[in-house]
Design a protein around this motif. Structure first.
Motif, PDB file in Angstrom:
ATOM      1  N   GLN A  35       0.570  -1.682  -0.024  1.00  0.00           N
ATOM      2  CA  GLN A  35       0.124  -0.434   0.267  1.00  0.00           C
ATOM      3  C   GLN A  35       0.683   1.448   0.339  1.00  0.00           C
ATOM      4  O   GLN A  35       0.642   2.057  -0.816  1.00  0.00           O
ATOM      5  CB  GLN A  35      -1.082  -0.151   1.152  1.00  0.00           C
ATOM      6  N   PHE A  36       1.473   1.553   0.476  1.00  0.00           N
ATOM      7  CA  PHE A  36       2.391   2.216   1.317  1.00  0.00           C
ATOM      8  C   PHE A  36       4.212   2.765   0.139  1.00  0.00           C
ATOM      9  O   PHE A  36       5.290   3.546  -0.422  1.00  0.00           O
ATOM     10  CB  PHE A  36       2.727   2.694   2.435  1.00  0.00           C
ATOM     11  N   VAL A  37       4.800   1.069  -0.676  1.00  0.00           N
ATOM     12  CA  VAL A  37       5.495   1.743  -0.723  1.00  0.00           C
ATOM     13  C   VAL A  37       5.790   0.843  -2.791  1.00  0.00           C
ATOM     14  O   VAL A  37       5.344   0.040  -2.563  1.00  0.00           O
ATOM     15  CB  VAL A  37       6.545  -0.180  -0.319  1.00  0.00           C
ATOM     16  N   THR A  38       5.095   2.290  -3.139  1.00  0.00           N
ATOM     17  CA  THR A  38       4.351   2.648  -4.619  1.00  0.00           C
ATOM     18  C   THR A  38       5.703   2.571  -5.647  1.00  0.00           C
ATOM     19  O   THR A  38       5.489   2.328  -6.543  1.00  0.00           O
ATOM     20  CB  THR A  38       3.405   3.411  -4.626  1.00  0.00           C
ATOM     21  N   THR A  39       6.558   3.903  -4.652  1.00  0.00           N
ATOM     22  CA  THR A  39       7.932   4.016  -6.430  1.00  0.00           C
ATOM     23  C   THR A  39       8.979   3.494  -6.200  1.00  0.00           C
ATOM     24  O   THR A  39       8.819   2.212  -5.723  1.00  0.00           O
ATOM     25  CB  THR A  39       8.009   5.947  -6.038  1.00  0.00           C
ATOM     26  N   ASP A  40       9.883   3.349  -7.380  1.00  0.00           N
ATOM     27  CA  ASP A  40      11.176   2.435  -7.862  1.00  0.00           C
ATOM     28  C   ASP A  40      11.440   2.987  -6.811  1.00  0.00           C
ATOM     29  O   ASP A  40      12.682   2.132  -6.523  1.00  0.00           O
ATOM     30  CB  ASP A  40      11.326   2.915  -8.994  1.00  0.00           C
ATOM     31  N   SER A  41      11.932   3.921  -6.079  1.00  0.00           N
ATOM     32  CA  SER A  41      12.771   4.395  -4.659  1.00  0.00           C
ATOM     33  C   SER A  41      12.388   4.084  -3.957  1.00  0.00           C
ATOM     34  O   SER A  41      13.522   3.445  -2.599  1.00  0.00           O
ATOM     35  CB  SER A  41      13.291   6.419  -4.626  1.00  0.00           C
ATOM     36  N   GLN A  42      10.950   3.796  -3.585  1.00  0.00           N
ATOM     37  CA  GLN A  42      11.148   3.111  -2.648  1.00  0.00           C
ATOM     38  C   GLN A  42      10.727   1.855  -2.483  1.00  0.00           C
ATOM     39  O   GLN A  42      12.014   0.886  -1.282  1.00  0.00           O
ATOM     40  CB  GLN A  42       9.591   3.566  -2.623  1.00  0.00           C
ATOM     41  N   LYS A  43      10.763   1.063  -3.394  1.00  0.00           N
ATOM     42  CA  LYS A  43      10.707  -0.394  -3.449  1.00  0.00           C
ATOM     43  C   LYS A  43      12.792  -0.266  -3.289  1.00  0.00           C
ATOM     44  O   LYS A  43      12.494  -1.581  -3.315  1.00  0.00           O
ATOM     45  CB  LYS A  43      10.652  -0.479  -4.685  1.00  0.00           C
ATOM     46  N   ALA A  44      13.212   0.056  -3.698  1.00  0.00           N
ATOM     47  CA  ALA A  44      14.712   0.280  -4.291  1.00  0.00           C
ATOM     48  C   ALA A  44      15.081   0.597  -2.590  1.00  0.00           C
ATOM     49  O   ALA A  44      16.280  -0.668  -2.552  1.00  0.00           O
ATOM     50  CB  ALA A  44      15.531   1.259  -5.344  1.00  0.00           C
ATOM     51  N   LEU A  45      15.067   1.062  -1.850  1.00  0.00           N
ATOM     52  CA  LEU A  45      15.234   1.573  -0.424  1.00  0.00           C
ATOM     53  C   LEU A  45      15.229  -0.015  -0.051  1.00  0.00           C
ATOM     54  O   LEU A  45      16.204  -0.282   0.894  1.00  0.00           O
ATOM     55  CB  LEU A  45      14.197   2.203  -0.225  1.00  0.00           C
ATOM     56  N   LEU A  46      13.293  -0.047   0.383  1.00  0.00           N
ATOM     57  CA  LEU A  46      13.498  -2.145   0.967  1.00  0.00           C
ATOM     58  C   LEU A  46      14.129  -3.203   0.955  1.00  0.00           C
ATOM     59  O   LEU A  46      14.506  -3.226   1.374  1.00  0.00           O
ATOM     60  CB  LEU A  46      11.822  -1.656   0.850  1.00  0.00           C
ATOM     61  N   GLU A  47      14.125  -3.242  -0.468  1.00  0.00           N
ATOM     62  CA  GLU A  47      15.177  -4.236  -1.146  1.00  0.00           C
ATOM     63  C   GLU A  47      16.375  -4.386  -0.295  1.00  0.00           C
ATOM     64  O   GLU A  47      17.460  -5.270  -0.182  1.00  0.00           O
ATOM     65  CB  GLU A  47      15.578  -3.997  -2.406  1.00  0.00           C
ATOM     66  N   ALA A  48      17.256  -3.175  -0.197  1.00  0.00           N
ATOM     67  CA  ALA A  48      18.592  -2.601   0.235  1.00  0.00           C
ATOM     68  C   ALA A  48      18.270  -2.906   1.350  1.00  0.00           C
ATOM     69  O   ALA A  48      18.699  -3.824   2.481  1.00  0.00           O
ATOM     70  CB  ALA A  48      19.328  -0.781   0.288  1.00  0.00           C
ATOM     71  N   ILE A  49      17.799  -2.190   2.342  1.00  0.00           N
ATOM     72  CA  ILE A  49      17.285  -2.820   3.747  1.00  0.00           C
ATOM     73  C   ILE A  49      17.288  -4.151   3.983  1.00  0.00           C
ATOM     74  O   ILE A  49      18.263  -4.777   5.419  1.00  0.00           O
ATOM     75  CB  ILE A  49      16.048  -1.241   4.402  1.00  0.00           C
ATOM     76  N   LYS A  50      16.237  -4.359   3.265  1.00  0.00           N
ATOM     77  CA  LYS A  50      15.978  -6.358   3.674  1.00  0.00           C
ATOM     78  C   LYS A  50      17.574  -6.970   2.969  1.00  0.00           C
ATOM     79  O   LYS A  50      17.516  -7.902   4.207  1.00  0.00           O
ATOM     80  CB  LYS A  50      14.580  -6.764   2.554  1.00  0.00           C
ATOM     81  N   GLY A  51      18.081  -6.604   2.356  1.00  0.00           N
ATOM     82  CA  GLY A  51      19.089  -6.951   1.757  1.00  0.00           C
ATOM     83  C   GLY A  51      20.475  -7.283   2.959  1.00  0.00           C
ATOM     84  O   GLY A  51      21.019  -7.664   3.072  1.00  0.00           O
ATOM     85  N   ALA A  52      20.344  -6.392   3.234  1.00  0.00           N
ATOM     86  CA  ALA A  52      21.310  -6.152   4.829  1.00  0.00           C
ATOM     87  C   ALA A  52      21.163  -6.513   6.202  1.00  0.00           C
ATOM     88  O   ALA A  52      21.754  -6.751   6.679  1.00  0.00           O
ATOM     89  CB  ALA A  52      21.555  -4.267   4.908  1.00  0.00           C
ATOM     90  N   THR A  53      19.784  -6.830   6.637  1.00  0.00           N
ATOM     91  CA  THR A  53      19.330  -7.245   7.546  1.00  0.00           C
ATOM     92  C   THR A  53      18.921  -8.696   7.609  1.00  0.00           C
ATOM     93  O   THR A  53      18.202  -9.492   8.749  1.00  0.00           O
ATOM     94  CB  THR A  53      18.076  -6.198   8.052  1.00  0.00           C
ATOM     95  N   GLU A  54      18.877  -9.172   6.608  1.00  0.00           N
ATOM     96  CA  GLU A  54      18.555 -11.009   6.460  1.00  0.00           C
ATOM     97  C   GLU A  54      19.879 -12.274   6.411  1.00  0.00           C
ATOM     98  O   GLU A  54      20.776 -10.962   5.692  1.00  0.00           O
ATOM     99  CB  GLU A  54      17.200 -10.794   5.057  1.00  0.00           C
TER     100      GLU A  54
END
Length: 342
Positions: free
Chosen positions: A323-342
């Protein structure tokens, strides 16, 4: 390092800071910001009191910086929102009337909606995972520097607000079904409102200082926050049932006037960054200690702390990501965070 606490002079302090900004002035002992690197005493705005882990860690931040730079750079921490509310201090840092401020993630969403990622449930599953990435410039450097041109400030890094859970006045919550129809206080944020609605409860935006009386009078049935705030604000007295939903790990950020940072020599900026990382680590340790103490003291005051069906909360809240992660930059940021914390 000097510490200023002027509860009775909030308005005067704010006006004074605004006047400094309008006149192009800055903190006592400062230079004109011409890049000479001679140093200054930087004002840091904070909305917490002197007993809060943030104040203690920031005091140590300034002391370490002063020592590392032989007194060229110092920090004067102004607690208790004496320089204004967070939205006001953001403008002051942008203008240069205040050099540094601690602000929450939702405050930055209005300037760059990528920051909404830091306020979404399920992004971080613990304080440890959050702190493993929130000061990593390799992962977050682009979003942290995104406001330098438009707003004239840089995001240095983050401090945890701890894991947030629900507390109510009439019995423990075990699943989202137990929240049906309850009026839950939230911050005035689209994310927080949508979060409560996703759990089947009724979101009730309310000023933080009104929560105790709201619970006491029945205007609201519960709220969500961290254990430290739950105890220090005495909410356990009127809502004694805490349920460990751990639905969100909140974040505060240190912002700094870009001109002030640019006036530092390379050596002094390195000392600043190192002192900040040490402050963030210190804050995390202090936060853990304060959380344990708050739980023990709240239990002594009659509160009960209960586990929940965590999977059911995750299932109910996960759709907020789409619902809230809709832009390419938001998606890239979320992916980067998940990649660094998983």
């Amino acid at each position: 390092m000097r510490t200023t606490s002027r509860l009775a002079l909030t308005g005067i302090a704010t006006v004074a800071a605004l006047t400094l900004a309008a006149c192009g002035g800055s903190s006592e002992g400062s230079e004109s910001g011409d890049g000479g690197g001679d140093g200054k005493t930087m004002k840091l705005a904070l909305n917490q009191n002197e007993e809060h882990p943030s104040f203690i860690a920031l005091e140590a931040f300034g002391e370490e910086l002063s020592e590392a730079t032989d007194g060229r750079w110092d920090i004067e921490v102004h607690p208790n929102a004496t320089l204004g509310a967070q939205d006001e201090t953001i403008q002051l840092v942008s203008d240069g009337g205040v050099d540094l401020s601690i602000v929450s993630a939702p405050q930055l969403e209005n300037l760059n909606d990528d920051f909404v990622v830091f306020s979404l449930p399920t992004v971080f599953d613990s304080v440890e995972s959050q702190m493993s990435v929130i000061n990593d410039q390799e992962v977050l450097g682009d979003v942290y520097s995104s406001l330098e041109e438009s707003s004239n400030f840089s995001v240095i890094g983050g401090l945890t607000q701890g894991a947030r859970s629900f507390y109510v006045e009439d019995g423990p919550i075990e699943t989202p079904a137990d929240m049906a129809g309850k009026k839950i206080r939230v911050q005035e944020s689209p994310v927080f409102i949508a979060m409560i609605e996703a759990l089947g409860a009724s979101p009730t935006p309310m000023a933080y200082g009104e929560v105790y009386t709201g619970l006491q009078s029945g205007v609201i049935d519960g709220a969500e926050n961290n254990e430290v705030s739950y105890f220090t604000q005495k909410h356990f007295e009127v809502a004694p049932f805490w349920s460990y939903s751990n639905h969100l790990v909140g974040a505060d950020f240190l912002i700094a006037n870009t001109g002030t940072l640019d006036s530092m020599s390379e050596e002094d900026r390195a000392a600043f960054d190192e002192a900040w990382q040490n402050a963030a680590d210190n804050h995390t340790e202090l936060w853990g200690e304060a959380t344990e103490s708050a739980i023990a003291d709240a239990e002594a005051g009659g509160a009960t702390f209960s586990e929940v069906d965590a999977a059911s909360f995750t299932e109910a809240l996960s759709p907020l990501i789409d619902q809230f992660v809709t832009t390419d930059s938001q998606k890239a940021l979320l992916e980067a965070i998940k990649g660094a914390t998983e």
